[in-house]
Design a protein around this motif. Structure first.
Motif, PDB file in Angstrom:
ATOM      1  N   PHE A  29     -37.238  16.587 -12.718  1.00 37.72           N
ATOM      2  CA  PHE A  29     -38.011  17.458 -11.807  1.00 37.72           C
ATOM      3  C   PHE A  29     -37.459  16.908 -10.435  1.00 37.72           C
ATOM      4  O   PHE A  29     -36.880  15.669 -10.409  1.00 37.72           O
ATOM      5  N   ALA A  30     -37.481  17.703  -9.237  1.00 34.36           N
ATOM      6  CA  ALA A  30     -37.207  17.457  -7.953  1.00 34.36           C
ATOM      7  C   ALA A  30     -35.962  16.669  -7.746  1.00 34.36           C
ATOM      8  O   ALA A  30     -35.150  17.310  -8.239  1.00 34.36           O
ATOM      9  N   ARG A  31     -35.827  15.452  -7.172  1.00 39.05           N
ATOM     10  CA  ARG A  31     -34.540  15.037  -6.926  1.00 39.05           C
ATOM     11  C   ARG A  31     -33.767  14.593  -8.360  1.00 39.05           C
ATOM     12  O   ARG A  31     -32.553  14.628  -8.085  1.00 39.05           O
ATOM     13  N   LEU A  32     -34.326  14.250  -9.352  1.00 37.10           N
ATOM     14  CA  LEU A  32     -33.481  14.163 -10.506  1.00 37.10           C
ATOM     15  C   LEU A  32     -32.986  15.470 -11.250  1.00 37.10           C
ATOM     16  O   LEU A  32     -31.740  15.354 -11.426  1.00 37.10           O
ATOM     17  N   ARG A  33     -33.471  16.313 -10.869  1.00 37.35           N
ATOM     18  CA  ARG A  33     -32.958  17.719 -11.234  1.00 37.35           C
ATOM     19  C   ARG A  33     -31.671  17.906 -10.375  1.00 37.35           C
ATOM     20  O   ARG A  33     -30.732  18.340 -10.753  1.00 37.35           O
TER      21      ARG A  33
ATOM     22  N   VAL B  28     -30.549   5.881 -12.220  1.00 36.11           N
ATOM     23  CA  VAL B  28     -31.079   4.504 -12.232  1.00 36.11           C
ATOM     24  C   VAL B  28     -32.265   4.260 -11.199  1.00 36.11           C
ATOM     25  O   VAL B  28     -33.328   3.658 -11.657  1.00 36.11           O
ATOM     26  N   GLU B  29     -31.833   4.484 -10.053  1.00 35.33           N
ATOM     27  CA  GLU B  29     -32.874   3.938  -8.854  1.00 35.33           C
ATOM     28  C   GLU B  29     -34.270   4.472  -9.188  1.00 35.33           C
ATOM     29  O   GLU B  29     -35.314   4.173  -8.340  1.00 35.33           O
ATOM     30  N   TYR B  30     -34.408   5.449  -9.818  1.00 43.69           N
ATOM     31  CA  TYR B  30     -35.921   6.137  -9.975  1.00 43.69           C
ATOM     32  C   TYR B  30     -36.575   5.567 -10.883  1.00 43.69           C
ATOM     33  O   TYR B  30     -37.794   5.847 -11.199  1.00 43.69           O
TER      34      TYR B  30
END
Length: 81
Positions: A8-12, A45-47
């Motif tokens: 979702f969101a930025r990961l997507r 990774v940073e998330y």
């Protein structure tokens, strides 16, 4: 075993897709799924420290077991107004 990964969101945005299907080892956990995903897409990774996770639409922890056919969702924090 096969799992569906929802992002979702930025990961997507970083992955270029909101849904992925991946083969993972038996006796896997959410952490196993995440580790495989970040090996494939290091920009995610940073998330890890700030995101929420869910297995089959129920909030979970990284240590939760994952089974064949499960859906694992990774949800980064979102901001807005």
């Amino acid at each position: 075993m096969r799992v569906t990964i929802r992002l979702f969101a930025r990961l997507r945005d970083l992955a270029g897709a909101g849904e992925l299907v991946r083969e993972i080892p038996d006796e896997a956990t959410v952490q196993t799924v995440w580790n495989a995903l970040t090996r494939e897409m290091p920009s995610l990774v940073e998330y890890e420290r700030t995101m929420s996770v869910a297995v089959n639409a129920e909030y979970s922890r990284m240590a939760a077991a994952v089974h064949d056919g499960d859906e694992v969702a990774f949800l980064p924090p979102v901001s807005g107004g």
